[in-house]
Enzyme design. Structure first.
Site: not given
Ligand code: PGA
Length: 253
Positions: A97, A172
């Protein structure tokens, strides 16, 4: 033997009061000494709340990002020294991100790893491919490129480095890489590390998997030879689920 690292990445969730409430639930379930290392990465403003409410427990804390400079006129940023002084031991570096929304490059990620180390923090270097890259067959090239600069790191820094493989298409989205898919990439990563830092060090480094980890897939993932822990986003927001995953890891060691 590599000790599992079970890490929760809260991203931009939970205020200090909510963080305290979370700790109460976690503590009520029992925070004895686990065989795994347990880590929570809250938002900056919730670090102090967790330091206070988790004092005396084995849960460690980490930042979600840091600036590549140690201090100065960088409005809105946070330094490694600040995280360390607030009680953090780890810091996520180059989360997808951050790469996607804040344009962090491999070069910047490398600088942040150096800064993290200088601040006394253990960097967790996040890498991983997009769906498009995987479908085009570029996955191995992307991972190789992301790990390229590891060979420039001093042995002292490398020997503490943690790598988190997080396929971006699995973050996500509810789509997890299967344990076999994850193991295939983890082994590939280990082979690259062998070349960059030597097998003796590489065999001690922890490579975490992240991307839609849940209570239902944690066991299969952790059972793979080169998966040494988990970086958990969504499922770490529920104290009960995070705790269940810690217990699953404990039963495997
Ligand atoms: P998630 O996120 O488990 O919600 O897929 C993992 C992360 O971005 O570290």
């Amino acid at each position: 033997m590599r000790r599992y690292l079970i890490a929760g990445n809260w991203k931009m969730n939970y205020t200090p009061s909510e963080a305290r409430q979370y700790s109460r639930i976690l503590k009520a379930m029992g925070l004895q000494d686990f065989s795994s290392e347990i880590l929570l990465c809250p938002s900056y403003v919730s670090i102090q709340a967790l330091v206070d409410s988790l004092r005396g427990t084995p849960v460690k804390l980490g930042g979600q990002n840091l600036h590549q400079e140690s201090k100065g006129a960088f409005t809105g940023e946070i330094s490694g020294e600040m995280l360390k002084d607030s009680g953090c031991e780890y810091v996520l570096v180059g989360h997808s991100e951050r790469r996607q929304y804040f344009h962090e490059t491999d070069e910047l990620v490398y600088k942040k790893i150096l800064r993290a180390h200088e601040s006394g923090l253990v960097p967790i270097m996040c890498i991983g491919e997009t769906l498009e890259e995987r479908e085009k067959g570029e996955m191995h090239d992307v991972i190789t490129r992301q790990l390229q600069r590891v060979k420039n790191l001093d042995q002292e820094i490398v020997s503490h480095l943690v790598i988190a493989y997080e396929p971006i298409w699995a973050i996500g989205t509810g789509k997890t890489a299967s344990a076999e898919q994850a193991q295939e990439v983890h082994q590939f990563i280990r082979n690259i590390l062998d070349k960059h830092v030597g097998a003796a060090i590489s065999s001690t480094l922890r490579i975490l998997y992240g991307g839609s980890v849940k209570t239902t897939n944690a066991k299969a993932l952790l059972s793979e030879k080169d998966i040494d822990g988990l970086l958990i986003g969504g499922a770490s927001l529920k104290a009960e689920d995070f705790y269940t995953i810690i217990q699953i890891a404990d039963q495997l060691l």
